[in-house]
Design a protein around this motif. Structure first.
Motif, PDB file in Angstrom:
ATOM      1  N   GLY A  71       0.785  -1.223   0.000  1.00  0.00           N
ATOM      2  CA  GLY A  71       0.000   0.000   0.000  1.00  0.00           C
ATOM      3  C   GLY A  71       0.816   1.271   0.000  1.00  0.00           C
ATOM      4  O   GLY A  71       0.262   2.358   0.104  1.00  0.00           O
ATOM      5  N   GLY A  72       2.128   1.166  -0.133  1.00  0.00           N
ATOM      6  CA  GLY A  72       2.984   2.352  -0.129  1.00  0.00           C
ATOM      7  C   GLY A  72       3.621   2.577   1.218  1.00  0.00           C
ATOM      8  O   GLY A  72       4.841   2.737   1.333  1.00  0.00           O
ATOM      9  N   SER A  73       2.822   2.592   2.288  1.00  0.00           N
ATOM     10  CA  SER A  73       3.357   2.787   3.638  1.00  0.00           C
ATOM     11  C   SER A  73       3.369   1.481   4.418  1.00  0.00           C
ATOM     12  O   SER A  73       3.564   1.483   5.627  1.00  0.00           O
ATOM     13  CB  SER A  73       2.509   3.828   4.379  1.00  0.00           C
ATOM     14  N   GLY A  74       3.179   0.378   3.741  1.00  0.00           N
ATOM     15  CA  GLY A  74       3.164  -0.928   4.399  1.00  0.00           C
ATOM     16  C   GLY A  74       2.169  -1.849   3.721  1.00  0.00           C
ATOM     17  O   GLY A  74       1.626  -1.544   2.664  1.00  0.00           O
ATOM     18  N   ARG A  75       1.927  -2.981   4.356  1.00  0.00           N
ATOM     19  CA  ARG A  75       0.992  -3.941   3.776  1.00  0.00           C
ATOM     20  C   ARG A  75      -0.436  -3.409   3.812  1.00  0.00           C
ATOM     21  O   ARG A  75      -0.845  -2.731   4.750  1.00  0.00           O
ATOM     22  CB  ARG A  75       1.053  -5.262   4.537  1.00  0.00           C
ATOM     23  N   ALA A  76      -1.163  -3.723   2.763  1.00  0.00           N
ATOM     24  CA  ALA A  76      -2.590  -3.386   2.696  1.00  0.00           C
ATOM     25  C   ALA A  76      -3.328  -4.597   2.141  1.00  0.00           C
ATOM     26  O   ALA A  76      -2.731  -5.462   1.481  1.00  0.00           O
ATOM     27  CB  ALA A  76      -2.823  -2.157   1.829  1.00  0.00           C
ATOM     28  N   GLN A  93     -12.210 -14.424   9.410  1.00  0.00           N
ATOM     29  CA  GLN A  93     -11.365 -15.605   9.532  1.00  0.00           C
ATOM     30  C   GLN A  93     -10.459 -15.760   8.316  1.00  0.00           C
ATOM     31  O   GLN A  93      -9.286 -16.121   8.434  1.00  0.00           O
ATOM     32  CB  GLN A  93     -12.242 -16.856   9.713  1.00  0.00           C
ATOM     33  N   ALA A  94     -10.986 -15.460   7.125  1.00  0.00           N
ATOM     34  CA  ALA A  94     -10.174 -15.546   5.908  1.00  0.00           C
ATOM     35  C   ALA A  94      -9.006 -14.571   5.960  1.00  0.00           C
ATOM     36  O   ALA A  94      -7.877 -14.910   5.562  1.00  0.00           O
ATOM     37  CB  ALA A  94     -11.052 -15.278   4.683  1.00  0.00           C
ATOM     38  N   LEU A  95      -9.240 -13.367   6.448  1.00  0.00           N
ATOM     39  CA  LEU A  95      -8.149 -12.394   6.570  1.00  0.00           C
ATOM     40  C   LEU A  95      -7.081 -12.886   7.545  1.00  0.00           C
ATOM     41  O   LEU A  95      -5.877 -12.740   7.286  1.00  0.00           O
ATOM     42  CB  LEU A  95      -8.710 -11.044   7.031  1.00  0.00           C
ATOM     43  N   ARG A  96      -7.509 -13.463   8.639  1.00  0.00           N
ATOM     44  CA  ARG A  96      -6.530 -14.006   9.592  1.00  0.00           C
ATOM     45  C   ARG A  96      -5.691 -15.096   8.939  1.00  0.00           C
ATOM     46  O   ARG A  96      -4.465 -15.112   9.070  1.00  0.00           O
ATOM     47  CB  ARG A  96      -7.247 -14.567  10.827  1.00  0.00           C
ATOM     48  N   ALA A 137      -4.106  -7.364  12.939  1.00  0.00           N
ATOM     49  CA  ALA A 137      -5.062  -6.395  13.459  1.00  0.00           C
ATOM     50  C   ALA A 137      -4.560  -4.977  13.223  1.00  0.00           C
ATOM     51  O   ALA A 137      -3.387  -4.675  13.431  1.00  0.00           O
ATOM     52  CB  ALA A 137      -5.294  -6.631  14.947  1.00  0.00           C
ATOM     53  N   GLY A 138      -5.463  -4.122  12.768  1.00  0.00           N
ATOM     54  CA  GLY A 138      -5.122  -2.721  12.555  1.00  0.00           C
ATOM     55  C   GLY A 138      -4.572  -2.399  11.194  1.00  0.00           C
ATOM     56  O   GLY A 138      -4.385  -1.220  10.869  1.00  0.00           O
ATOM     57  N   LEU A 150     -14.639  -4.012  12.533  1.00  0.00           N
ATOM     58  CA  LEU A 150     -13.867  -2.774  12.573  1.00  0.00           C
ATOM     59  C   LEU A 150     -12.958  -2.706  13.791  1.00  0.00           C
ATOM     60  O   LEU A 150     -11.960  -1.980  13.780  1.00  0.00           O
ATOM     61  CB  LEU A 150     -14.816  -1.572  12.561  1.00  0.00           C
ATOM     62  N   ALA A 151     -13.292  -3.456  14.837  1.00  0.00           N
ATOM     63  CA  ALA A 151     -12.408  -3.494  16.003  1.00  0.00           C
ATOM     64  C   ALA A 151     -11.113  -4.230  15.688  1.00  0.00           C
ATOM     65  O   ALA A 151     -10.096  -4.026  16.363  1.00  0.00           O
ATOM     66  CB  ALA A 151     -13.127  -4.167  17.172  1.00  0.00           C
ATOM     67  N   GLU A 152     -11.147  -5.076  14.651  1.00  0.00           N
ATOM     68  CA  GLU A 152      -9.960  -5.865  14.301  1.00  0.00           C
ATOM     69  C   GLU A 152      -9.219  -5.293  13.096  1.00  0.00           C
ATOM     70  O   GLU A 152      -7.978  -5.274  13.082  1.00  0.00           O
ATOM     71  CB  GLU A 152     -10.374  -7.310  14.024  1.00  0.00           C
ATOM     72  N   TYR A 153      -9.938  -4.807  12.089  1.00  0.00           N
ATOM     73  CA  TYR A 153      -9.286  -4.339  10.866  1.00  0.00           C
ATOM     74  C   TYR A 153      -9.665  -2.893  10.565  1.00  0.00           C
ATOM     75  O   TYR A 153     -10.771  -2.445  10.875  1.00  0.00           O
ATOM     76  CB  TYR A 153      -9.663  -5.244   9.685  1.00  0.00           C
ATOM     77  N   ASP A 154      -8.731  -2.181   9.972  1.00  0.00           N
ATOM     78  CA  ASP A 154      -8.906  -0.760   9.676  1.00  0.00           C
ATOM     79  C   ASP A 154      -9.475  -0.611   8.266  1.00  0.00           C
ATOM     80  O   ASP A 154      -8.753  -0.315   7.315  1.00  0.00           O
ATOM     81  CB  ASP A 154      -7.561  -0.037   9.811  1.00  0.00           C
ATOM     82  N   LEU A 155     -10.797  -0.797   8.145  1.00  0.00           N
ATOM     83  CA  LEU A 155     -11.450  -0.670   6.848  1.00  0.00           C
ATOM     84  C   LEU A 155     -11.457   0.798   6.438  1.00  0.00           C
ATOM     85  O   LEU A 155     -12.021   1.649   7.133  1.00  0.00           O
ATOM     86  CB  LEU A 155     -12.880  -1.207   6.921  1.00  0.00           C
ATOM     87  N   LYS A 156     -10.838   1.094   5.306  1.00  0.00           N
ATOM     88  CA  LYS A 156     -10.694   2.473   4.850  1.00  0.00           C
ATOM     89  C   LYS A 156     -11.639   2.819   3.694  1.00  0.00           C
ATOM     90  O   LYS A 156     -12.049   3.967   3.553  1.00  0.00           O
ATOM     91  CB  LYS A 156      -9.257   2.725   4.380  1.00  0.00           C
ATOM     92  N   PHE A 157     -11.949   1.820   2.848  1.00  0.00           N
ATOM     93  CA  PHE A 157     -12.647   2.132   1.603  1.00  0.00           C
ATOM     94  C   PHE A 157     -13.517   0.954   1.183  1.00  0.00           C
ATOM     95  O   PHE A 157     -13.132  -0.201   1.348  1.00  0.00           O
ATOM     96  CB  PHE A 157     -11.635   2.442   0.496  1.00  0.00           C
TER      97      PHE A 157
END
Length: 472
Positions: free
Chosen positions: A247-252, A294-297, A303-304, A329-336
């Protein structure tokens, strides 16, 4: 900010709906009417403070004028000039104060007129009064709300048989979906219908991960490129895709969710069958969202870390539901969130989450929830108006306007648009996913828990008369 009254024209600034950008009609975002009004009202509030300060200054200038009266006779010529100068200063301040007061009143009146017009249009649409006899329905883009999408939206809000078709409900029960109308009617009707005998499949059931496959490939992270991935994922039943990008500033991360898959009965185990629409519209995609977490994990997301969600049709409902899912949203930073052809007007994302919604004026599906998308700074809705070829009846599906290829074509136009709302939206997406390139792609196969088997009939059976067999 677009203004219909240019500087120096003497009129109060009034927000103007953005002009159509070719085949794109844009609502919301930094160029939207709501945000323009927010800016104008904030400016009017600031000016009101200035008005108060000018009022105090005007009083002080007049007090100086009065104080000079006692010394006017000491030097009559110069004293008189001083009194006149102080009086003129007070009057000049008063004129500026009065002009600013009028400007604040005009901005507030303009806002009241806008709110009244929107409320009137919404009421007439809810009543089904969309003919010329009821006056011009200057709605979202200064045009009569008579597109296929808007008519479907109005119908679903009141009692739409189209909703029954979308959910696979027999026509005889279509009226059960109408309820008393109003924005929450579709979700309430689906939940109510799920309690009826024979429609248990509309109730949510747990969704699990049945398998996963990981590879590395180049990814086009543009809006069009991501939507085309939803088409590819939809080619295999029950699959979603998780992309790990730089993502430019790290993993996305990007979650890609397909549209409705009508390759089996809605009582089956594919979470994206028509039963999945019911889960999305009536139950907040709770079970599907849990499987996506669970798939994201399992894909390695921490997290974050920043995330974007992309969905077509039904997939867009699930993607937008993530934006209001507190556990997610408590686990992942959904931006878009990016959706295409999705009925998501009734979903309100948490503050700070940007979204871009593509709809076509000839696609009834985005209106199937009976609600239009909100017009806010962070939420942009693009209506495509390009002409469509009518396919043969055998390939008609949900209509030519609902085809994903058409939405990908529209997304390409969005990416090159100079409209400020679209530019801000595409920049917000790029800030999360970067420019694309090499990415780790994991396809997850999801399965919904099967319907519980019918309990065996344990009532005592009458015995038939007949000879008994001898015990062995």
């Amino acid at each position: 900010m677009a203004e219909s009254s240019p500087a120096g024209a003497g009129g109060a600034p009034r927000p103007a709906a953005p002009a159509a950008d070719g085949m794109l009609q844009i609502r919301g975002g930094v160029g939207g009417l709501t945000f323009q009004f927010e800016e104008l009202l904030a400016g009017a509030a600031a000016l009101d403070t200035v008005v108060g300060q000018l009022g105090s200054l005007e009083s002080e200038a007049d007090a100086v004028r009065r104080a000079l009266f006692a010394y006017q006779s000491d030097a009559y010529a110069s004293g008189t000039r001083a009194v006149i100068a102080a009086g003129e200063a007070a009057r000049a301040v008063g004129r500026v104060r009065a002009d600013l007061e009028r400007l604040c009143r005009d901005v507030s009146a303009s806002h009241r007129e806008y709110e009244f017009t929107e409320a009137r249009n919404s009421l007439l649409l809810r009543m089904g009064r969309i003919g010329p006899a009821f006056g011009p329905l200057w709605g979202r883009f200064g045009m009569p709300a008579l597109t296929v999408r808007d008519i479907a939206e109005d119908g679903a809000a009141r009692a739409s048989g189209r909703m029954a078709i979308l959910l696979g409900v027999p026509g005889a029960l279509a009226g059960a979906l109408g309820g008393s109308g109003g924005p929450p009617g579709v979700g309430d009707a689906v939940r109510g219908l799920g309690t009826a005998s024979g429609f248990e499949f509309l109730r949510p059931r747990p969704v699990r991960i049945a398998g996963a496959e990981t590879r590395t490939e180049d990814v086009d992270a543009s809006p069009a490129g991501l939507l085309l991935r939803a088409e590819a994922v939809g080619g295999r039943s029950g699959e979603i895709e998780v992309l790990q990008l730089d993502g430019g500033s790290g993993r996305a991360w990007v979650v890609v969710i397909p549209g409705t898959q009508l390759d089996g009965l809605p009582a089956g185990t594919n979470p994206f069958d028509s039963g999945g629409i019911a889960e999305g519209l009536a139950y907040g995609s709770a079970e599907t969202a849990a499987a996506i977490r669970q798939a994201l994990r399992e894909a390695g997301a921490k997290a974050g870390e920043p995330l974007a969600a992309v969905g077509y049709s039904q997939g867009g409902i699930h993607a937008m539901n993530l934006s209001q899912d507190k556990a997610f949203l408590a686990e992942y930073d959904l931006k878009f969130v990016l959706t295409a052809g999705s009925p998501v007007g009734g979903i309100t994302p948490e503050p700070g989450i940007s979204s871009l919604h593509l709809e076509h004026e000839q696609d009834w599906v985005p209106g199937a929830d009976g609600q239009s998308n909100a017009d806010t700074k962070d939420r942009v809705t693009v209506t495509l108006t390009n002409p469509l070829d009518v396919p043969p009846l055998a390939d008609f599906g949900l209509g030519p306007g609902h085809r994903l290829g058409n939405y990908a074509f529209g997304a390409e136009a969005v990416a090159v648009s100079k409209d400020p709302s679209l530019q801000a939206s595409t920049v917000a997406l790029a800030a999360v996913v970067g420019s694309g390139g090499a990415a780790t792609v994991t396809r997850f196969s999801l399965r919904r828990e099967a319907m519980p088997a019918q309990k065996a009939d344990r009532r005592p059976q009458a015995r038939r008369a007949g000879p008994r067999k001898a015990a062995a």
